[in-house]
Design an enzyme around this catalytic site. Structure first.
Site, mmCIF file in Angstrom:
data_model
loop_
_atom_site.group_PDB
_atom_site.id
_atom_site.type_symbol
_atom_site.label_atom_id
_atom_site.label_comp_id
_atom_site.label_asym_id
_atom_site.label_seq_id
_atom_site.Cartn_x
_atom_site.Cartn_y
_atom_site.Cartn_z
ATOM 1 N N GLU A 84 2.771 -3.918 9.366
ATOM 2 C CA GLU A 84 1.378 -3.294 9.528
ATOM 3 C C GLU A 84 0.891 -2.733 7.935
ATOM 4 O O GLU A 84 1.638 -1.743 7.924
ATOM 5 C CB GLU A 84 1.348 -2.294 10.449
ATOM 6 C CG GLU A 84 0.099 -1.234 10.700
ATOM 7 C CD GLU A 84 -1.070 -2.278 10.914
ATOM 8 O OE1 GLU A 84 -0.947 -2.982 11.983
ATOM 9 O OE2 GLU A 84 -1.972 -2.024 10.296
ATOM 10 N N ASP A 113 0.993 -6.576 4.241
ATOM 11 C CA ASP A 113 0.618 -7.661 4.948
ATOM 12 C C ASP A 113 1.749 -8.735 5.682
ATOM 13 O O ASP A 113 2.749 -8.942 5.038
ATOM 14 C CB ASP A 113 -0.046 -8.651 4.259
ATOM 15 C CG ASP A 113 -0.710 -9.806 4.566
ATOM 16 O OD1 ASP A 113 -0.450 -10.722 5.503
ATOM 17 O OD2 ASP A 113 -2.086 -9.717 4.234
ATOM 18 N N ASP A 150 -7.416 -7.594 14.804
ATOM 19 C CA ASP A 150 -8.992 -7.399 14.573
ATOM 20 C C ASP A 150 -9.750 -8.431 15.012
ATOM 21 O O ASP A 150 -9.613 -9.533 14.515
ATOM 22 C CB ASP A 150 -8.865 -6.940 13.002
ATOM 23 C CG ASP A 150 -8.231 -5.746 12.556
ATOM 24 O OD1 ASP A 150 -8.442 -4.742 12.953
ATOM 25 O OD2 ASP A 150 -7.168 -5.950 12.061
ATOM 26 N N ASP A 179 -8.786 -8.883 23.734
ATOM 27 C CA ASP A 179 -9.910 -8.590 25.008
ATOM 28 C C ASP A 179 -11.287 -8.963 24.451
ATOM 29 O O ASP A 179 -12.548 -8.457 24.726
ATOM 30 C CB ASP A 179 -9.993 -7.225 25.155
ATOM 31 C CG ASP A 179 -10.043 -5.944 24.143
ATOM 32 O OD1 ASP A 179 -10.246 -6.625 22.904
ATOM 33 O OD2 ASP A 179 -9.948 -4.826 24.305
ATOM 34 N N TYR A 191 -4.968 0.229 20.540
ATOM 35 C CA TYR A 191 -6.188 -0.585 20.649
ATOM 36 C C TYR A 191 -6.592 -1.015 21.814
ATOM 37 O O TYR A 191 -7.722 -0.973 22.248
ATOM 38 C CB TYR A 191 -5.926 -1.667 19.620
ATOM 39 C CG TYR A 191 -7.409 -2.047 19.213
ATOM 40 C CD1 TYR A 191 -7.921 -1.542 18.095
ATOM 41 C CD2 TYR A 191 -7.504 -3.429 19.618
ATOM 42 C CE1 TYR A 191 -9.286 -2.149 17.768
ATOM 43 C CE2 TYR A 191 -8.947 -4.011 19.535
ATOM 44 C CZ TYR A 191 -9.749 -3.410 18.582
ATOM 45 O OH TYR A 191 -10.737 -3.741 18.086
HETATM 46 C C1 LIG Z 1 -6.863 -3.813 16.170
HETATM 47 S S1 LIG Z 1 -5.660 -3.264 15.322
HETATM 48 C C2 LIG Z 1 -4.415 -3.492 16.765
HETATM 49 C C3 LIG Z 1 -3.386 -2.925 16.454
HETATM 50 C C4 LIG Z 1 -2.251 -2.792 17.593
HETATM 51 N N1 LIG Z 1 -1.803 -4.344 17.745
HETATM 52 C C5 LIG Z 1 -2.787 -2.341 19.035
HETATM 53 O O1 LIG Z 1 -2.946 -3.020 19.710
HETATM 54 O O2 LIG Z 1 -3.008 -1.138 18.980
HETATM 55 C C6 LIG Z 1 -5.043 -4.521 14.423
HETATM 56 C C7 LIG Z 1 -4.078 -4.312 13.501
HETATM 57 O O3 LIG Z 1 -3.566 -5.440 12.873
HETATM 58 C C8 LIG Z 1 -3.351 -5.215 11.400
HETATM 59 N N2 LIG Z 1 -3.565 -6.426 10.435
HETATM 60 C C9 LIG Z 1 -4.571 -7.119 9.961
HETATM 61 N N3 LIG Z 1 -4.107 -8.016 9.383
HETATM 62 C C10 LIG Z 1 -2.909 -7.917 9.153
HETATM 63 C C11 LIG Z 1 -1.892 -8.647 8.421
HETATM 64 N N4 LIG Z 1 -2.214 -9.771 7.581
HETATM 65 N N5 LIG Z 1 -0.768 -8.383 8.287
HETATM 66 C C12 LIG Z 1 -0.315 -7.203 9.330
HETATM 67 N N6 LIG Z 1 -1.038 -6.366 10.050
HETATM 68 C C13 LIG Z 1 -2.303 -6.862 9.776
HETATM 69 C C14 LIG Z 1 -4.604 -4.049 11.059
HETATM 70 O O4 LIG Z 1 -4.259 -3.354 10.084
HETATM 71 C C15 LIG Z 1 -4.550 -3.241 12.432
HETATM 72 O O5 LIG Z 1 -3.713 -2.219 12.405
#
Ligand SMILES: C[S@@+](CC[C@H](N)C(=O)[O-])C[C@H]1O[C@@H](n2cnc3c(N)ncnc32)[C@H](O)[C@@H]1O
Length: 229
Positions: free
Chosen positions: A83, A110, A132, A168, A208
Site C-alpha cells: 500500500e 506499489d 480505486d 462496488d 473503503y
Molecule cells: C479505494 S482504496 C481501497 C483500500 C482498501 N482495499 C479498502 O477497501 O478499504 C484503493 C487503495 O489501493 C491503493 N493502490 C492503488 N494502486 C496501488 C498499487 N499499484 N499498489 C498498491 N496499492 C495500490 C491506494 O493507495 C488505495 O489505498
C-alpha cells in the site's frame, strides 16, 4: 510526475493526506523497518516464515482492516500487503501492534514492485478489494487491472491459487471480468449469481467498502489459477 520503473501511470492517488498521529508516526519509524519486505532481491518466502502453510498477498490494503483481520484469524499464513498510502500503512501498523501479529510483512509502496520480486507460483491467495475505481473514461488507464498486472497475478499464483477481486462499481466489475476471463491461466469460479453477489464467508469488511461510494452493491469475483504451466 516522475516516471516509474513499471511505466508512467500511477494507479493510486495521494501518498499522504492528513497528518499522521504521533503513535502511528513512531510505528512507521520502529515497526515498519522490522516487517518491511526487502525488495532489493527476490523475496525468500520460506525465510520470512518457515512454518507458513500458505502465503497471501493483499494489493492496496488501505487501512489494513482486512489484511490484519485475516492475519489474526490465520496465524499459520504469511500475510503480505502492499500500500503506497502512508496514512493507511500507519493505520495497519497500529492494528498489527494491537493484535501482536507476527505473520504480516508490508511494502509501503506499489504492489507491482512486490509482484516483480516474487517467484513464479508462490502465492496461495491474492486479494484486490475495492481498488480505486477511476470511474471517468479518460482515467480508466489508471485502473490497477491492466494486462501487464493481470499477467503478473497469473504468474505468481500457485496452480489452484485464488484471486479475490471486490468492487462496488459496475463498470469496474465488467472491466475486470473481461480482462481476467481473457487470461487462459485464470478461471472465474462462480457457478451462480450468489457466488459473486453474496459476501464470502471469510471476508472481512474494509474501510473503503463501508463508504458505499460505488453504484452497485459490492460484488466479489473469485478466480482460480489453472494447473496449466
Ligand atoms: C479505494 S482504496 C481501497 C483500500 C482498501 N482495499 C479498502 O477497501 O478499504 C484503493 C487503495 O489501493 C491503493 N493502490 C492503488 N494502486 C496501488 C498499487 N499499484 N499498489 C498498491 N496499492 C495500490 C491506494 O493507495 C488505495 O489505498
Amino acid at each position: 510526475m516522475a516516471q516509474q520503473p513499471y511505466g508512467p501511470l500511477r494507479s493510486f492517488g495521494r501518498i499522504k493526506a492528513r497528518p499522521i498521529k504521533s503513535r502511528q508516526a513512531s510505528l512507521l519509524e520502529t515497526l515498519l523497518p522490522r516487517i518491511a519486505l526487502d525488495l532489493s532481491r527476490p523475496i525468500d518466502l520460506l525465510a520470512l516464515k518457515p512454518d507458513a502453510t500458505e502465503v497471501w498477498l493483499e494489493i492496496g490494503f488501505g487501512g489494513g482492516e482486512h489484511l490484519t483481520a485475516q492475519a489474526e484469524r490465520r496465524p499459520d499464513v504469511l500475510a503480505l500487503g502492499a500500500e503506497p498510502f502512508l496514512n493507511g500503512v500507519a493505520s495497519a501498523l497500529r492494528h498489527i501492534e494491537a493484535a501482536s501479529l507476527t505473520n504480516v510483512r508490508l511494502h509501503a509502496g506499489d504492489a507491482r514492485e512486490v509482484l516483480a520480486a516474487l517467484p513464479d507460483a508462490s502465492l496461495d491467495r491474492l486479494f484486490i478489494l475495492f481498488p480505486d475505481p477511476w470511474p471517468k473514461l479518460r482515467h480508466h488507464k489508471r485502473r490497477l487491472i491492466q494486462p501487464d498486472l493481470v499477467a503478473e497475478l497469473a504468474r505468481v499464483l500457485k496452480p489452484h491459487g485464488r484471486l479475490r477481486f471486490a468492487t462496488d462499481w459496475a463498470n469496474y466489475a465488467d472491466w475486470t471480468l473481461e480482462r481476467l476471463t481473457g487470461t487462459p491461466k485464470l478461471v472465474w469460479t462462480a457457478q451462480k449469481a450468489d457466488d459473486w453477489r453474496l459476501v464470502p464467508a471469510d471476508h472481512a469488511p474494509t474501510r473503503y467498502q463501508a463508504k458505499k461510494l460505488g453504484d452497485i452493491a459490492p460484488v466479489y469475483l473469485e478466480f482460480k489459477r489453472t494447473s496449466a504451466p
